[in-house]
Motif scaffolding. Structure first.
Motif, PDB file in Angstrom:
ATOM      1  N   THR A  98       0.859  -1.180   0.000  1.00 42.39           N
ATOM      2  CA  THR A  98       0.000   0.000   0.000  1.00 42.39           C
ATOM      3  C   THR A  98       0.894   1.228   0.000  1.00 42.39           C
ATOM      4  O   THR A  98       1.613   1.477   0.972  1.00 42.39           O
ATOM      5  N   GLN A  99       0.881   1.994  -1.103  1.00 43.60           N
ATOM      6  CA  GLN A  99       1.817   3.102  -1.241  1.00 43.60           C
ATOM      7  C   GLN A  99       1.254   4.177  -2.177  1.00 43.60           C
ATOM      8  O   GLN A  99       0.293   3.945  -2.904  1.00 43.60           O
ATOM      9  N   TYR A 100       1.890   5.324  -2.115  1.00 39.06           N
ATOM     10  CA  TYR A 100       1.424   6.491  -2.869  1.00 39.06           C
ATOM     11  C   TYR A 100       2.547   7.025  -3.748  1.00 39.06           C
ATOM     12  O   TYR A 100       3.700   7.107  -3.327  1.00 39.06           O
ATOM     13  N   PHE A 101       2.184   7.408  -4.989  1.00 38.77           N
ATOM     14  CA  PHE A 101       3.140   7.993  -5.919  1.00 38.77           C
ATOM     15  C   PHE A 101       2.664   9.391  -6.288  1.00 38.77           C
ATOM     16  O   PHE A 101       1.509   9.583  -6.676  1.00 38.77           O
ATOM     17  N   GLU A 102       3.551  10.342  -6.192  1.00 38.07           N
ATOM     18  CA  GLU A 102       3.214  11.737  -6.458  1.00 38.07           C
ATOM     19  C   GLU A 102       2.827  11.957  -7.927  1.00 38.07           C
ATOM     20  O   GLU A 102       3.217  11.171  -8.800  1.00 38.07           O
ATOM     21  N   TRP A 108       4.821   7.601 -15.759  1.00 42.54           N
ATOM     22  CA  TRP A 108       5.737   6.447 -15.643  1.00 42.54           C
ATOM     23  C   TRP A 108       5.045   5.270 -14.991  1.00 42.54           C
ATOM     24  O   TRP A 108       5.109   4.143 -15.490  1.00 42.54           O
ATOM     25  N   ILE A 109       4.369   5.515 -13.867  1.00 37.27           N
ATOM     26  CA  ILE A 109       3.712   4.432 -13.139  1.00 37.27           C
ATOM     27  C   ILE A 109       2.578   3.836 -13.964  1.00 37.27           C
ATOM     28  O   ILE A 109       2.428   2.609 -14.063  1.00 37.27           O
ATOM     29  N   TYR A 110       1.784   4.698 -14.603  1.00 32.98           N
ATOM     30  CA  TYR A 110       0.659   4.200 -15.380  1.00 32.98           C
ATOM     31  C   TYR A 110       1.141   3.314 -16.531  1.00 32.98           C
ATOM     32  O   TYR A 110       0.595   2.234 -16.778  1.00 32.98           O
ATOM     33  N   SER A 111       2.161   3.776 -17.226  1.00 37.50           N
ATOM     34  CA  SER A 111       2.708   2.985 -18.332  1.00 37.50           C
ATOM     35  C   SER A 111       3.250   1.652 -17.848  1.00 37.50           C
ATOM     36  O   SER A 111       3.061   0.607 -18.482  1.00 37.50           O
ATOM     37  N   TRP A 112       3.927   1.669 -16.709  1.00 33.42           N
ATOM     38  CA  TRP A 112       4.491   0.439 -16.140  1.00 33.42           C
ATOM     39  C   TRP A 112       3.397  -0.559 -15.790  1.00 33.42           C
ATOM     40  O   TRP A 112       3.551  -1.767 -15.973  1.00 33.42           O
ATOM     41  N   LEU A 113       2.269  -0.051 -15.320  1.00 32.69           N
ATOM     42  CA  LEU A 113       1.173  -0.928 -14.922  1.00 32.69           C
ATOM     43  C   LEU A 113       0.479  -1.573 -16.116  1.00 32.69           C
ATOM     44  O   LEU A 113       0.165  -2.769 -16.089  1.00 32.69           O
ATOM     45  N   VAL A 114       0.209  -0.805 -17.158  1.00 36.50           N
ATOM     46  CA  VAL A 114      -0.669  -1.302 -18.216  1.00 36.50           C
ATOM     47  C   VAL A 114       0.072  -1.925 -19.399  1.00 36.50           C
ATOM     48  O   VAL A 114      -0.550  -2.616 -20.203  1.00 36.50           O
ATOM     49  N   ILE A 359      -0.995   8.590  -7.871  1.00 36.46           N
ATOM     50  CA  ILE A 359      -1.489   7.219  -7.996  1.00 36.46           C
ATOM     51  C   ILE A 359      -1.380   6.554  -6.628  1.00 36.46           C
ATOM     52  O   ILE A 359      -0.298   6.534  -6.020  1.00 36.46           O
ATOM     53  N   ALA A 360      -2.505   6.014  -6.151  1.00 35.54           N
ATOM     54  CA  ALA A 360      -2.550   5.336  -4.857  1.00 35.54           C
ATOM     55  C   ALA A 360      -2.736   3.843  -5.080  1.00 35.54           C
ATOM     56  O   ALA A 360      -3.680   3.417  -5.747  1.00 35.54           O
ATOM     57  N   ALA A 361      -1.807   3.062  -4.544  1.00 38.62           N
ATOM     58  CA  ALA A 361      -1.920   1.603  -4.567  1.00 38.62           C
ATOM     59  C   ALA A 361      -2.382   1.164  -3.186  1.00 38.62           C
ATOM     60  O   ALA A 361      -1.678   1.377  -2.198  1.00 38.62           O
ATOM     61  N   ILE A 362      -3.560   0.564  -3.108  1.00 34.56           N
ATOM     62  CA  ILE A 362      -4.153   0.220  -1.819  1.00 34.56           C
ATOM     63  C   ILE A 362      -4.565  -1.252  -1.821  1.00 34.56           C
ATOM     64  O   ILE A 362      -5.337  -1.701  -2.683  1.00 34.56           O
ATOM     65  N   THR A 363      -4.036  -2.003  -0.872  1.00 36.12           N
ATOM     66  CA  THR A 363      -4.407  -3.407  -0.737  1.00 36.12           C
ATOM     67  C   THR A 363      -5.862  -3.487  -0.296  1.00 36.12           C
ATOM     68  O   THR A 363      -6.220  -3.102   0.818  1.00 36.12           O
ATOM     69  N   SER A 364      -6.714  -3.979  -1.189  1.00 36.85           N
ATOM     70  CA  SER A 364      -8.157  -4.017  -0.952  1.00 36.85           C
ATOM     71  C   SER A 364      -8.741  -5.398  -1.215  1.00 36.85           C
ATOM     72  O   SER A 364      -9.950  -5.596  -1.044  1.00 36.85           O
ATOM     73  N   LEU A 365      -7.920  -6.334  -1.652  1.00 34.56           N
ATOM     74  CA  LEU A 365      -8.401  -7.635  -2.112  1.00 34.56           C
ATOM     75  C   LEU A 365      -7.648  -8.771  -1.431  1.00 34.56           C
ATOM     76  O   LEU A 365      -6.455  -8.658  -1.131  1.00 34.56           O
ATOM     77  N   GLU A 366      -8.348  -9.858  -1.232  1.00 40.19           N
ATOM     78  CA  GLU A 366      -7.722 -11.087  -0.747  1.00 40.19           C
ATOM     79  C   GLU A 366      -8.315 -12.247  -1.528  1.00 40.19           C
ATOM     80  O   GLU A 366      -9.506 -12.240  -1.869  1.00 40.19           O
ATOM     81  N   GLN A 422      10.626   1.018   2.660  1.00 37.05           N
ATOM     82  CA  GLN A 422      10.975   2.271   3.316  1.00 37.05           C
ATOM     83  C   GLN A 422      10.275   3.425   2.616  1.00 37.05           C
ATOM     84  O   GLN A 422       9.885   3.326   1.452  1.00 37.05           O
ATOM     85  N   ALA A 423      10.090   4.537   3.346  1.00 40.96           N
ATOM     86  CA  ALA A 423       9.442   5.703   2.753  1.00 40.96           C
ATOM     87  C   ALA A 423      10.161   6.106   1.475  1.00 40.96           C
ATOM     88  O   ALA A 423      11.371   6.226   1.438  1.00 40.96           O
ATOM     89  N   ASN A 424       9.397   6.298   0.420  1.00 39.36           N
ATOM     90  CA  ASN A 424      10.006   6.528  -0.888  1.00 39.36           C
ATOM     91  C   ASN A 424       9.105   7.448  -1.707  1.00 39.36           C
ATOM     92  O   ASN A 424       8.031   7.056  -2.114  1.00 39.36           O
ATOM     93  N   THR A 425       9.527   8.690  -1.899  1.00 38.33           N
ATOM     94  CA  THR A 425       8.697   9.627  -2.666  1.00 38.33           C
ATOM     95  C   THR A 425       8.900   9.477  -4.167  1.00 38.33           C
ATOM     96  O   THR A 425       8.150  10.028  -4.951  1.00 38.33           O
ATOM     97  N   SER A 426       9.921   8.750  -4.568  1.00 31.98           N
ATOM     98  CA  SER A 426      10.137   8.512  -5.994  1.00 31.98           C
ATOM     99  C   SER A 426      10.104   7.014  -6.252  1.00 31.98           C
ATOM    100  O   SER A 426      10.658   6.237  -5.480  1.00 31.98           O
TER     101      SER A 426
END
Length: 450
Positions: A98-102, A108-114, A359-366, A422-426
């Motif tokens: 569960t993490q947040y990307f500025e 970058w994150i969107y392209s990496w995901l899809v 972009i927020a990645a949130i663990t919501s599923l099991e 660890q905390a990571n803003t990038s």
């Protein structure tokens, strides 16, 4: 999650039957793309903080146990930068996924995901004998009608007798041309190809002793095939439709888009098979309080590859979506598994585009298998524990030839925690795509911290 004990068997069996009556059947994905454009930006950074807090409150699987007040996270961080406060809030969650990307990292994150990896090339895979083993869909080689089985003779009149020479000769800049000479049966053919930017495939086919080995490297929406990994897999199943047995290699596959791994599993099973159970968190539309739902994926039709004898290859980096695939198939047809204990990630994330286009990645599923059993934190146990890659492949092929062994193992018996980031803003390029779904940004009742 606490594993379901056998003493609850009768209760869970009854619950399972009741849920089956109401559950929808699983329909293969139609590649309906998630909205790619970020939501409208706002003037207030404080709203971005509030929006992320509400996302965690509504969707984070462990919110009731872990989440404190919004004021606690807002004032705990001394930095005046609101994004620092948001990142710190996410880092306070015990779940490492569960993490947040500025917003600056959105593209970058969107392209990496899809998408799968993009690179310059011609779209050709060859073996040590210079025989073409794979042509990437929609690549220059594909568009110029090169074929699997062609033998590479030369590149720009320079003879190629090793794969390293071939790779060096075809490397170059965008739109540069290469003339490839091949031998097809008794004919010598010449192809003029232009180097292009192409997405790599995620499903690869090889043959050993008349047994197809299908290697899946990740599960992605957009690959060499515009319909993604599941479409690639279906094509290869069609290409190998005469095979009675098949090895599925998921080693080092850390996952990807949930729709694709479930769709791949569906193609290996028959109509009415239960694929996987998905427990999810979501907000009530009126109160926005967190609710829990369980969705059962049930096969609506026979898969293309139903009835084959399958053998799975896995290792400690086989995770998330790959484990969903293995759990879905093995719980239905007892397909054997070879390798080492899998990673054991039976949870998944929603990825949200936030108020200011972070972009927020949130663990919501099991995820549970059809028998309500969980491999989360435990991993999938192989029937044959073999760490050496070549030895594991050899054993899988032996089992595929014999087509008689039925899986006897289940999941691991040692609970292990996931490593906290660890905390990571990038963002750092992490090969772990996990198991995720992209979600459009929900409307939430915003109010800034006073």
């Amino acid at each position: 999650m606490i594993r379901i004990e056998k003493s609850f068997f009768l209760f869970t069996a009854l619950l399972f039957l009741l849920m089956l009556v109401a559950c929808p059947t699983y329909t293969p994905i139609e590649n309906d793309p998630i909205q790619k454009e970020p939501v409208t930006k706002a003037d207030s950074l404080e709203y971005e903080f509030d929006y992320n807090y509400l996302l965690l409150e509504a969707y984070y699987f462990y919110a009731n146990q872990e989440l404190q007040s919004a004021e606690y996270y807002y004032y705990e961080t001394s930095s005046p930068n609101v994004f620092d406060k948001i990142v710190n809030m996410y880092e306070q969650m015990e779940d490492p996924f569960t993490q947040y990307f500025e917003p600056e990292y959105f593209d970058w994150i969107y392209s990496w995901l899809v998408s799968s990896d993009e690179s310059l090339g011609l779209g050709i895979e060859i073996d040590s004998s210079m025989i073409i083993t794979q042509i990437y869909e929609n690549s220059p080689a594909d568009k110029n009608n090169m074929r699997v089985g062609d033998k590479i003779i030369s590149v720009d009149s320079t003879e190629t007798n090793t794969t390293s020479i071939f790779e060096r000769l075809i490397s170059g800049k965008l739109n540069e041309t290469r003339v490839i000479t091949t031998l097809r049966d008794e004919d010598t053919l010449s192809f003029k190809l232009q180097i292009a930017s192409i997405l790599s495939p995620t499903v690869f086919l090889s043959w050993k002793d008349s047994i197809p080995i299908i290697k899946i490297t990740e599960f992605s929406d957009s690959t060499a095939n515009p319909k993604g990994t599941s479409a690639e897999f279906k094509k290869i199943l069609e290409d190998t439709k005469t095979a009675k047995a098949t090895v599925i290699d998921l080693r080092d596959n850390s996952g990807g888009a949930i729709d694709h791994c479930v769709d791949v599993a569906a193609e290996m099973l028959q109509k009415n098979d239960t694929l996987i159970l998905e427990v999810s968190k979501y907000p009530d539309t009126n109160s926005y309080m967190q609710l829990t739902d369980t969705n059962i994926y049930k096969n609506a039709q026979d898969g293309i590859g139903k009835g084959r004898y399958y053998v799975f290859l896995q290792n400690e980096k086989t995770a998330s979506c790959s484990e969903i695939l293995i759990a879905a198939v093995t719980s239905n047809v007892n397909a054997p598994v070879v390798g080492t204990l899998s990673y054991g990630k039976g949870i998944g994330q929603y990825y949200f585009i936030t108020y200011l286009s972070g972009i927020a990645a949130i663990t919501s599923l099991e995820f549970l298998d059809k028998n309500f059993d969980s491999y989360n934190h435990y991993g999938i146990k192989p029937d044959f524990v073999i760490a050496d890659s070549q030895d594991a492949t050899h054993k899988a092929l032996t089992l595929a030839k014999e087509q008689s062994y039925q899986r006897t193992e289940g999941y691991g018996n040692t609970y292990h925690l996931f490593t906290k980031k660890q905390a990571n803003t990038s963002p750092q390029k992490d090969t772990h795509k996990g198991a995720f779904k992209l979600r459009k940004a929900p409307t939430l009742p915003l109010k800034t911290i006073e």
